[in-house]
Structures are given as structure tokens and as C-alpha cells.
Design an enzyme around this catalytic site. Structure first.
Site, mmCIF file in Angstrom:
data_model
loop_
_atom_site.group_PDB
_atom_site.id
_atom_site.type_symbol
_atom_site.label_atom_id
_atom_site.label_comp_id
_atom_site.label_asym_id
_atom_site.label_seq_id
_atom_site.Cartn_x
_atom_site.Cartn_y
_atom_site.Cartn_z
ATOM 1 N N THR A 160 -8.941 -46.591 -7.603
ATOM 2 C CA THR A 160 -7.796 -45.672 -7.038
ATOM 3 C C THR A 160 -6.571 -46.323 -7.142
ATOM 4 O O THR A 160 -5.825 -46.198 -8.271
ATOM 5 C CB THR A 160 -7.949 -45.225 -5.581
ATOM 6 O OG1 THR A 160 -8.103 -46.548 -4.640
ATOM 7 C CG2 THR A 160 -9.349 -44.499 -5.618
ATOM 8 N N LYS A 186 -14.316 -51.979 -6.146
ATOM 9 C CA LYS A 186 -12.839 -51.475 -6.289
ATOM 10 C C LYS A 186 -12.052 -51.293 -4.657
ATOM 11 O O LYS A 186 -13.074 -51.556 -3.611
ATOM 12 C CB LYS A 186 -12.718 -50.168 -6.581
ATOM 13 C CG LYS A 186 -13.585 -48.981 -5.761
ATOM 14 C CD LYS A 186 -12.603 -48.421 -4.473
ATOM 15 C CE LYS A 186 -11.399 -47.924 -4.800
ATOM 16 N NZ LYS A 186 -10.652 -47.723 -3.351
ATOM 17 N N THR A 197 -10.464 -48.346 1.384
ATOM 18 C CA THR A 197 -11.508 -47.564 0.771
ATOM 19 C C THR A 197 -12.353 -48.681 -0.075
ATOM 20 O O THR A 197 -11.927 -48.758 -1.612
ATOM 21 C CB THR A 197 -11.184 -46.407 -0.172
ATOM 22 O OG1 THR A 197 -10.085 -46.687 -0.584
ATOM 23 C CG2 THR A 197 -11.143 -45.161 0.847
ATOM 24 N N GLU A 283 -2.667 -53.324 -1.801
ATOM 25 C CA GLU A 283 -1.595 -52.519 -2.348
ATOM 26 C C GLU A 283 -0.072 -53.132 -2.030
ATOM 27 O O GLU A 283 0.283 -53.653 -0.952
ATOM 28 C CB GLU A 283 -1.522 -51.140 -1.649
ATOM 29 C CG GLU A 283 -2.526 -50.484 -2.019
ATOM 30 C CD GLU A 283 -3.062 -49.283 -1.275
ATOM 31 O OE1 GLU A 283 -3.748 -48.104 -1.594
ATOM 32 O OE2 GLU A 283 -2.275 -49.030 -0.176
ATOM 33 N N ASN A 405 1.782 -46.313 -0.066
ATOM 34 C CA ASN A 405 1.104 -45.312 0.784
ATOM 35 C C ASN A 405 2.118 -44.274 1.723
ATOM 36 O O ASN A 405 1.736 -43.161 2.058
ATOM 37 C CB ASN A 405 0.867 -46.271 2.024
ATOM 38 C CG ASN A 405 -0.470 -47.036 1.698
ATOM 39 O OD1 ASN A 405 -1.545 -46.629 1.620
ATOM 40 N ND2 ASN A 405 -0.274 -48.210 1.587
ATOM 41 N N THR A 410 0.857 -37.855 -3.318
ATOM 42 C CA THR A 410 1.795 -37.228 -4.205
ATOM 43 C C THR A 410 2.201 -37.871 -5.407
ATOM 44 O O THR A 410 2.734 -37.490 -6.165
ATOM 45 C CB THR A 410 3.238 -36.998 -3.478
ATOM 46 O OG1 THR A 410 3.895 -38.372 -3.218
ATOM 47 C CG2 THR A 410 3.383 -35.981 -2.232
#
Length: 410
Positions: A160, A186, A197, A283, A405, A410
Site C-alpha cells: 500500500t 507488507k 496494516t 511511513e 496520512n 486522496t
């Protein structure tokens, strides 16, 4: 292939992965769930495999996990795993549950299997329904194989916000047979496993009864995947699955087997390798933080302290800013529900001693700042309160984490 220091019987296989163990195949394809990237993957064993899994403890456990648990509970075996990215199929009610069942049945039909021999996993945005026409088309068109490309296609399809693929592979000789374990994972955000996740898939050609496979996975997960954190959030979809098809031909592995510890170490190395890759790819992350704790009353208390420190936003931002603010470390330690003597704690950042017996040590801020600019940051803590040891991995907290985040949907 390289031999690991301290584990001469175990070798790391470079460029190995989930299709390296005998009898395993994989593939990934673009089914249209994402604009252009691959978004649907399958792992397949040419024989049924003893299987086990551990799952998120989030109360809102996603339908794919429920379906996977039902599959494994039938006879403890799997032969295929189907995974999609872009949509987590979480908090989707009865329709989401039926969609997960449909993913399972479509995959079973493709490989002429019984439904319960298929596991289902999903990752992506929570609260959106799966586009089942695209899922069905993707399953119908996908073609599994054993090449590096097939493996990398799968690894890409499950990502992702990840920036890199995550994989590892190790082998060892057991009973004169080469036993191999490969893995793919992942995870980048919403990572605070407690079984982001985060999804991890392990394949091995070892022969091992299902109950012992599960107990080994559970034990290893507690000291690997459950010891990483990116942002302190436990996902609705976290899952680790292992399939063992027995094609290596070794004698059945049980705790009484003379080489049981070798298999356990194989499993641990693979899980730890994947866990560290997930933590490093947090991230917006720029650095991997590795916290090692010694001298705790128990191993469990050592792990609690390590994870508390690596999960502290104040520690994470200090590492991002290359600021040797050790007060943030001691503050994180002090929050932990463990037994310790506040007068006896030692802390070092890399080789730089910061605290000794809870007293500040003279050190060069310039050298500490220079060290904190490295890609991997080691923090060593000794509680001097026992023989317990533990380790945890995480990452720094950067401006980009907020950007990623804030715009996730979007």
C-alpha cells in the site's frame, strides 16, 4: 547464499523468497483496484500444507481474517492464499463477509481445491467495499509460477504505502535434507502488531505437524512482529500465515526432534528479517531504530521496555532531528509497568554512554548528533535488575508521516 555468523548450519539465500521452498508458486497482477499498480496476489502450494496463523487483536477484525480462521480450523491445512491491496474489506458488515467468502471460493475454483484450503487477506482503506467484478477477473487471469518475477509480482501486489518490497529466505540441513523457509510482507503505517496494516506470509517445505507449527509461530511472533511499531496503531487486518508442505522430506519436526531448535531459528530469522524491514519502511521514515534491553527482571519485561522506547513519539522525533535528548528515553522507560530500580539504569546511544547507574555521563553532543544521522540507530539499555533480555524495532517520525496520512484516501 551466505552463512550467518553464530548459526553455521543456517544460510541466508540472497534473492530467495516465498517460491524458493519446494512446491510453492506465486503471482501478482493488476486487477484494477488501483490505478496502475499490481493489486492482487496469490501464493499456491502444489500439495496441501499444514498451516497456522496469528491475527490482530483489534476488536474490529476484518472479514478476510474471519474467513481465514474458518479455513484453517477445518483440518489445519491450506493450499492457496489470495491477497488484495487497495481495500481492507474491514468494517463492511455482512456484505464484506460474503465478499471474503467469494474471494475464497473463486480461488478454490481456479485451482480445483476445496474452499477451506484457501486463505484470504486484504489491505488498504477501511470501510470500503471490494469491487468484486474486478477481483473475480483478476483471479481468473492470474497465472502462478516460480521465477523471481512471479515472486516480485506478488510482493508488489500486496503493498500500500510501502516504498519497497519486503522478503527474506533462509535454509538449513535437517536430517540430511535441505529445509527452506521464505517470506514476504507488507506494512508501512498503522503498525503496532499485537497478535498495521501488516501482513506476512511464510512458506516452508519442512515437514511439521500443524499444532507444533502454530506453537512455533506464536512464540516467534511474540519476539519479532509483536516487537515492532511505527505509529502505535494496531490494524484491523494484521495477520501472519505460515504454510509447511513437507516436500523437503525431513522427519516430522516436533519439540523432541534433535534439530527442532534449528527449525525454530530458521523461523525466527525469517520473521525478524521481515519485521525489521517493515519497521525500517515506516511511513515517512528515514531511520530504523533498534532498541536492545538487558538486565530486566524477565524477558517479557525487557520486551515491554524496548517497545515502549521505540514507540515513543518523543524518542522518534528526537532521532529524526538527530538530537541526543536522552531524557526522552528515560521518560519512556519510566512509564513501563515493570519492576526496576530508578538508581541503576544504564543507557547508551550507539557506543556513546549517556547514563550510568542513572547518573549522566559526559559525552560529546557533536559525536552523538553525527551518530544519529545514520540510517540505523541502536539504543542500548541495561536495567541492572535481572537477566531478562528483549529487543524492539521502529522508525523515526518525520514530517512526511503527517503528509502521507493526511492524504491517505486522496
Amino acid at each position: 547464499m551466505q552463512t550467518l555468523s553464530g548459526t553455521d548450519e543456517i544460510k541466508e539465500i540472497e534473492n530467495g523468497g516465498i517460491t524458493t521452498p519446494l512446491g510453492f508458486f506465486a503471482a501478482g497482477t493488476h486487477a484494477g483496484l488501483r490505478y496502475s499498480k499490481k493489486d492482487l496476489g496469490i501464493i499456491y502450494s502444489d500439495v496441501s500444507a499444514n498451516s497456522a496463523a496469528v491475527y490482530t487483536v483489534n476488536h474490529f477484525q476484518a472479514p478476510p481474517l474471519q474467513v481465514t480462521q474458518q479455513s484453517i480450523e477445518v483440518e489445519g491445512k491450506l493450499q492457496a492464499i489470495v491477497v488484495n491491496s487497495a481495500c481492507a474489506n474491514a468494517c463492511t458488515g455482512e456484505r464484506g463477509y460474503q465478499d471474503a467468502l467469494k474471494m475464497r471460493s473463486l480461488t478454490a475454483e481456479k485451482f480445483n481445491l476445496k474452499d477451506h484450503l484457501v486463505a484470504v487477506a486484504s489491505t488498504g482503506v477501511i470501510g470500503e467495499f471490494l469491487p468484486m467484478e474486478k477481483i473475480q477477473s483478476g483471479i481468473e487471469q492470474i497465472s502462478v509460477g516460480q521465477t523471481i518475477k512471479h515472486t516480485e509480482d506478488f510482493q508488489t501486489a500486496i503493498l500500500t504505502t510501502d516504498t519497497v518490497m519486503k522478503s527474506c529466505c533462509f535454509s538449513a540441513e535437517i536430517n540430511g535434507k535441505k529445509v527452506t523457509i521464505g517470506g514476504a510482507a507488507k506494512g508501512s503505517g498503522m503498525i503496532h502488531p499485537n497478535m498495521a496494516t501488516m501482513l506476512a506470509f511464510l512458506t516452508t517445505d519442512a515437514a511439521i505437524p500443524q499444532p507444533y507449527l502454530y506453537s512455533a509461530l506464536k512464540e516467534v511472533t511474540d519476539v519479532t512482529f509483536n516487537q515492532i511499531t511505527v505509529d502505535g496503531d494496531t490494524s484491523t487486518n494484521d495477520m501472519v500465515i505460515v504454510m509447511a508442505n513437507g516436500k523437503a522430506g525431513n522427519d516430522l519436526l516436533t519439540p523432541e526432534h534433535p534439530e527442532w531448535k534449528v527449525f525454530k531459528q530458521l523461523l525466527k530469522l525469517c520473521c525478524e528479517g521481515l519485521a525489521k524491514q517493515v519497521a525500517k519502511d515506516g511511513e515517512g521514515a528515514t531511520k530504523l531504530i533498534d532498541v536492545i534491553v538487558e538486565g530486566a527482571a524477565t524477558n517479557e519485561e525487557a520486551r515491554i521496555v524496548a517497545k515502549q522506547v521505540v514507540g515513543s513519539n518523543l524518542v522518534k522525533t528526537a532521532v529524526f532531528g538527530a538530537d541526543a535528548n536522552w531524557g526522552r528515553i528515560i521518560g519512556a522507560i519510566g512509564q513501563c509497568p515493570v519492576s526496576l530500580n530508578p538508581q541503576m539504569v544504564d543507557i547508551a546511544i550507539g557506543s556513546i554512554q549517556i547514563l550510568k547507574n542513572s547518573e549522566p555521563q559526559l559525552f560529546s553532543n557533536e559525536k552523538a548528533t553525527e551518530y544519529l544521522k545514520n540510517d540505523v540507530i541502536n539504543i542500548f539499555i541495561n536495567l541492572n535488575n535481572g537477566v531478562g533480555k528483549g529487543q524492539a524495532w521502529g522508525c523515526d517520525l518525520s514530517y512526511d508521516y503527517v503528509k502521507i496520512n493526511a492524504n491517505y484516501r486522496t
